[in-house]
Design an enzyme around this catalytic site. Sequence first.
Site, PDB file in Angstrom:
ATOM      1  N   CYS A 174       1.001  -1.238  -0.073  1.00 51.92           N
ATOM      2  CA  CYS A 174      -0.010  -0.034  -0.061  1.00 51.92           C
ATOM      3  C   CYS A 174       0.925   1.286   0.092  1.00 51.92           C
ATOM      4  O   CYS A 174       1.837   1.503   0.777  1.00 51.92           O
ATOM      5  CB  CYS A 174      -0.783   0.146   0.934  1.00 51.92           C
ATOM      6  SG  CYS A 174      -2.039  -1.316   1.282  1.00 51.92           S
ATOM      7  N   ARG A 219       4.152  -0.645  -4.809  1.00 57.24           N
ATOM      8  CA  ARG A 219       3.726  -1.197  -3.447  1.00 57.24           C
ATOM      9  C   ARG A 219       2.314  -2.039  -3.486  1.00 57.24           C
ATOM     10  O   ARG A 219       1.875  -2.495  -2.264  1.00 57.24           O
ATOM     11  CB  ARG A 219       3.578   0.162  -2.510  1.00 57.24           C
ATOM     12  CG  ARG A 219       4.801   0.762  -2.146  1.00 57.24           C
ATOM     13  CD  ARG A 219       4.734   2.015  -1.545  1.00 57.24           C
ATOM     14  NE  ARG A 219       5.852   2.198  -0.731  1.00 57.24           N
ATOM     15  CZ  ARG A 219       5.908   1.894   0.651  1.00 57.24           C
ATOM     16  NH1 ARG A 219       5.112   1.375   1.520  1.00 57.24           N
ATOM     17  NH2 ARG A 219       7.034   2.237   1.264  1.00 57.24           N
ATOM     18  N   TRP A 228      -2.689  -2.857  -1.749  1.00 58.03           N
ATOM     19  CA  TRP A 228      -2.227  -4.313  -1.723  1.00 58.03           C
ATOM     20  C   TRP A 228      -3.315  -4.890  -0.676  1.00 58.03           C
ATOM     21  O   TRP A 228      -3.221  -4.680   0.728  1.00 58.03           O
ATOM     22  CB  TRP A 228      -0.728  -4.601  -1.492  1.00 58.03           C
ATOM     23  CG  TRP A 228      -0.589  -5.911  -1.515  1.00 58.03           C
ATOM     24  CD1 TRP A 228      -0.100  -6.652  -2.499  1.00 58.03           C
ATOM     25  CD2 TRP A 228      -0.418  -7.072  -0.588  1.00 58.03           C
ATOM     26  NE1 TRP A 228       0.214  -8.000  -2.445  1.00 58.03           N
ATOM     27  CE2 TRP A 228       0.028  -8.241  -1.084  1.00 58.03           C
ATOM     28  CE3 TRP A 228      -0.706  -7.002   0.937  1.00 58.03           C
ATOM     29  CZ2 TRP A 228       0.138  -9.276  -0.423  1.00 58.03           C
ATOM     30  CZ3 TRP A 228      -0.557  -8.187   1.573  1.00 58.03           C
ATOM     31  CH2 TRP A 228      -0.152  -9.336   1.054  1.00 58.03           C
ATOM     32  N   ASN A 233      -1.743   2.155   5.368  1.00 58.20           N
ATOM     33  CA  ASN A 233      -0.810   1.393   4.895  1.00 58.20           C
ATOM     34  C   ASN A 233      -0.558   0.692   6.478  1.00 58.20           C
ATOM     35  O   ASN A 233      -0.121   1.081   7.356  1.00 58.20           O
ATOM     36  CB  ASN A 233       0.376   1.966   4.522  1.00 58.20           C
ATOM     37  CG  ASN A 233       1.402   0.896   4.373  1.00 58.20           C
ATOM     38  OD1 ASN A 233       1.383  -0.365   3.984  1.00 58.20           O
ATOM     39  ND2 ASN A 233       2.736   1.183   4.306  1.00 58.20           N
ATOM     40  N   GLY A 234      -0.977  -0.767   6.434  1.00 63.49           N
ATOM     41  CA  GLY A 234      -0.600  -1.434   7.438  1.00 63.49           C
ATOM     42  C   GLY A 234      -1.765  -2.456   7.850  1.00 63.49           C
ATOM     43  O   GLY A 234      -2.793  -2.701   7.027  1.00 63.49           O
ATOM     44  N   GLU A 294      16.664 -19.223  -5.956  1.00 71.43           N
ATOM     45  CA  GLU A 294      16.457 -17.935  -6.549  1.00 71.43           C
ATOM     46  C   GLU A 294      15.852 -17.930  -7.738  1.00 71.43           C
ATOM     47  O   GLU A 294      15.055 -17.334  -8.291  1.00 71.43           O
ATOM     48  CB  GLU A 294      17.540 -17.111  -6.475  1.00 71.43           C
ATOM     49  CG  GLU A 294      17.587 -15.642  -6.871  1.00 71.43           C
ATOM     50  CD  GLU A 294      16.375 -14.638  -6.366  1.00 71.43           C
ATOM     51  OE1 GLU A 294      15.829 -15.042  -5.289  1.00 71.43           O
ATOM     52  OE2 GLU A 294      16.203 -13.693  -6.949  1.00 71.43           O
ATOM     53  N   LYS A 333      11.963 -16.656  -8.915  1.00 74.26           N
ATOM     54  CA  LYS A 333      11.905 -15.774 -10.187  1.00 74.26           C
ATOM     55  C   LYS A 333      11.036 -16.066 -11.058  1.00 74.26           C
ATOM     56  O   LYS A 333       9.887 -15.459 -11.503  1.00 74.26           O
ATOM     57  CB  LYS A 333      13.236 -15.570 -10.973  1.00 74.26           C
ATOM     58  CG  LYS A 333      14.238 -14.524 -10.554  1.00 74.26           C
ATOM     59  CD  LYS A 333      13.973 -13.153 -10.170  1.00 74.26           C
ATOM     60  CE  LYS A 333      13.234 -12.623  -8.965  1.00 74.26           C
ATOM     61  NZ  LYS A 333      13.879 -12.571  -7.971  1.00 74.26           N
ATOM     62  N   GLU A 391       7.355 -16.319  -9.437  1.00 71.31           N
ATOM     63  CA  GLU A 391       6.913 -14.963  -9.170  1.00 71.31           C
ATOM     64  C   GLU A 391       6.272 -14.284 -10.518  1.00 71.31           C
ATOM     65  O   GLU A 391       5.352 -13.677 -10.347  1.00 71.31           O
ATOM     66  CB  GLU A 391       8.131 -13.858  -8.588  1.00 71.31           C
ATOM     67  CG  GLU A 391       8.445 -13.957  -7.533  1.00 71.31           C
ATOM     68  CD  GLU A 391       9.464 -12.938  -6.935  1.00 71.31           C
ATOM     69  OE1 GLU A 391       9.332 -12.230  -6.108  1.00 71.31           O
ATOM     70  OE2 GLU A 391      10.701 -12.972  -7.599  1.00 71.31           O
ATOM     71  N   HIS A 404      15.718 -37.909  -2.371  1.00 72.09           N
ATOM     72  CA  HIS A 404      14.754 -38.157  -1.302  1.00 72.09           C
ATOM     73  C   HIS A 404      13.378 -37.611  -1.549  1.00 72.09           C
ATOM     74  O   HIS A 404      12.679 -36.985  -0.533  1.00 72.09           O
ATOM     75  CB  HIS A 404      15.261 -37.143  -0.251  1.00 72.09           C
ATOM     76  CG  HIS A 404      16.623 -37.887   0.159  1.00 72.09           C
ATOM     77  ND1 HIS A 404      16.754 -39.232   0.849  1.00 72.09           N
ATOM     78  CD2 HIS A 404      18.065 -37.557  -0.134  1.00 72.09           C
ATOM     79  CE1 HIS A 404      18.088 -39.525   0.910  1.00 72.09           C
ATOM     80  NE2 HIS A 404      18.829 -38.390   0.164  1.00 72.09           N
ATOM     81  N   LYS A 429       6.145  -4.991  -3.880  1.00 70.23           N
ATOM     82  CA  LYS A 429       7.805  -4.771  -3.857  1.00 70.23           C
ATOM     83  C   LYS A 429       8.183  -4.529  -2.545  1.00 70.23           C
ATOM     84  O   LYS A 429       9.159  -5.130  -1.980  1.00 70.23           O
ATOM     85  CB  LYS A 429       7.953  -3.604  -4.689  1.00 70.23           C
ATOM     86  CG  LYS A 429       9.399  -3.363  -4.847  1.00 70.23           C
ATOM     87  CD  LYS A 429      10.225  -4.198  -5.898  1.00 70.23           C
ATOM     88  CE  LYS A 429      11.591  -3.859  -5.945  1.00 70.23           C
ATOM     89  NZ  LYS A 429      12.121  -5.240  -6.190  1.00 70.23           N
TER      90      LYS A 429
HETATM   91  C1  G6P Z   1       9.168  -9.003  -1.573  1.00 67.18           C
HETATM   92  C2  G6P Z   1       9.653  -8.614  -2.841  1.00 67.18           C
HETATM   93  C3  G6P Z   1      11.093  -9.555  -3.254  1.00 67.18           C
HETATM   94  C4  G6P Z   1      11.871  -9.236  -2.078  1.00 67.18           C
HETATM   95  C5  G6P Z   1      11.476  -9.353  -0.744  1.00 67.18           C
HETATM   96  C6  G6P Z   1      12.077  -8.876   0.461  1.00 67.18           C
HETATM   97  O1  G6P Z   1       8.619 -10.249  -1.629  1.00 67.18           O
HETATM   98  O2  G6P Z   1       8.679  -9.006  -4.060  1.00 67.18           O
HETATM   99  O3  G6P Z   1      11.443  -9.177  -4.266  1.00 67.18           O
HETATM  100  O4  G6P Z   1      12.927 -10.005  -2.091  1.00 67.18           O
HETATM  101  O5  G6P Z   1       9.951  -8.814  -0.778  1.00 67.18           O
HETATM  102  O6  G6P Z   1      12.270  -7.506   0.244  1.00 67.18           O
HETATM  103  P1  G6P Z   1      13.501  -6.567   0.900  1.00 67.18           P
HETATM  104  O7  G6P Z   1      12.932  -5.066   0.360  1.00 67.18           O
HETATM  105  O8  G6P Z   1      13.520  -6.762   2.193  1.00 67.18           O
HETATM  106  O9  G6P Z   1      14.473  -7.003   0.196  1.00 67.18           O
END
Ligand code: G6P
Length: 605
Positions: free
Chosen positions: A2, A27, A74, A98-99, A478, A482, A485, A501, A600
Amino acid sequence: MCGIIGILGSHEVAPVILDALRRLEYRGYDSAGIATIHEGRLELRRATGKLMNLSDVLVCEPLRGKAGIGHTRWATHGAPSVENAHPHRSGRVAVVHNGIIENFRELREELSAAGCRFASETDTEVIVHLTDRHLGMGLGPVEAARATLACLKGAFALAFLFEGEGDLLIAARHGSPLAIGHGEGEMYLGSDAIALAPMTNRLTYLEEGDWAVLTRQGVTIHDSQGSPVQRAITVIDVENARIDKAGHRHFMAKEMAEQPSVIKAVIDHYVAEETEEPAMPLGVDFATADRVVMVACGTAFHACQVAKYWFEQLARIPVEIDIASEFRYRDPVLGEGDIVIVVSQSGETADTLAALRHVAGRVARTLAVVNVPTSSIAREADVVIPMHAGPEIGVASTKAFTAQLLVLLLLALKCGRDRDRMEPGHCARLLSDIRSIPGFMSQILDREADYERIAEVLGECDDVLFLGRGVMFPMALEAALKLKEISYIHAEAYAAGELKHGPIALIDKGLPVVVLAPRDGLFEKTVSNMQEVMARHGPVVLLTDAEGAAGAGAVSHCVVLPEVPEVVAPFAYAVPAQMLAYHAALARGTDVDQPRNLAKSVTVE
Ligand code: G6P
């Protein structure tokens, strides 16, 4: 998570708020809304989905006024709908939030019993009803907002706007970030510096528990006890808050392409040319540390997982890593000799911030590796180590990830030197390896056609498995993150040795297995696992170097990467992982920069 904005302006504010929301859209993008005061009257417009929908609503039904608040959502409580979109309004008051208000159920029951009618399913709506009731009891706007704040539990950044009050905004911060912007005869508030960048470079960051009264003449800030306090004005680098796609189709494409120059910037900041040592921050000495503890979320946590290998190998120091949301609630054993490193692109992730607060005062030192140097985490850690990646807007982290990796690698080198575990010559050789990263990353980025071809195949699958050993295991994690996501393909990653396993039960000709395997000391072992996949007709996509490709046998697809020194291999393998995800998302036509349900900056638990 948000984004909020507020403006007391000297011109019409709706277009300016809309523009600021555009910069806050990373956000959240479930819905958006704006409220303004025009000739004393409070009016609002809201729309579901992307900001474009709100923009369309404003074309049909413009909003006049020189004071206003805006929100991009969000969703936490209540589906994305117009009713649940902010601003919320009751009588004379409108609020953006926001929160999460954790005691909203009790408050809602009390208010409903007292006759309030709720129009939404949100936690936020209790705030406007409470405030309107306080106004009804004869309190002025400031006192009414203050009385409301005293009833709220949870995490919030709030902005209040009142009918009949065209020169008043009230802001409050409790657990979610909020900045006040200072203009000439105008005042602003926003979730971050990026939102306010075109309006002002002079910001005051509210501290925990602060609430503020804004008029066009300035701001009065009170702490949680209600005492007036002075908070410093920070002049921010507006250039650093500028965001555009620079001709790329997506922010993610631009951010991937920027990696060689970001890595070079990190090297320039932390490796002095004339020395053979990383020039890492003052005030951190690993010589007497007992242990390194690293805490983060998401992609940043994967960077910590890779760094664990580096710290252990190069500095022989015990390392513990944890996901922030687990760490803070498991009552971790901490020691006075621990150095805690929190890693966060945004510097605002609620769980990471809470983990930092949990360890403050109990360990030798807290270090924050962050991309936003004015963020809450940066302000609260003992030592801040900026990652100098520049604004990252694409929700899927790319350049921030490789910048995090490099800062952590340099810290591991410093740790090794501080503890006399590494000869100066060894350190100098590793620094020379590090200097080679921008060059090989550029070469790897240039191979777009290869990634596109393989991504088309992955794009047709429902599931993809990633395998790696050693540092390539967290790199596989990772890579899987990606892909899921942004393309919504179900992806999982395993340490290659774990294949037998469990995941091997899934292997058939419809499950591609992407193997990250440079020709290093573990290569033969990984090849054996790959053979086990192929024996069961699993198609293998191998990411390796020329020597690896020669020794791997007949895989379905192979991307041959340059041969790079072992310590910097994660930088080489990060790029194809990102590229495969990006092109798979393009093939499936998903929203690359704003994938569904994600945000984000995750400022709620
Ligand atoms: C969200 C974002 C990710 C990020 C994670 C941690 O899930 O979509 O891309 O890695 O938060 O965020 P930060 O700002 O703490 O790295």
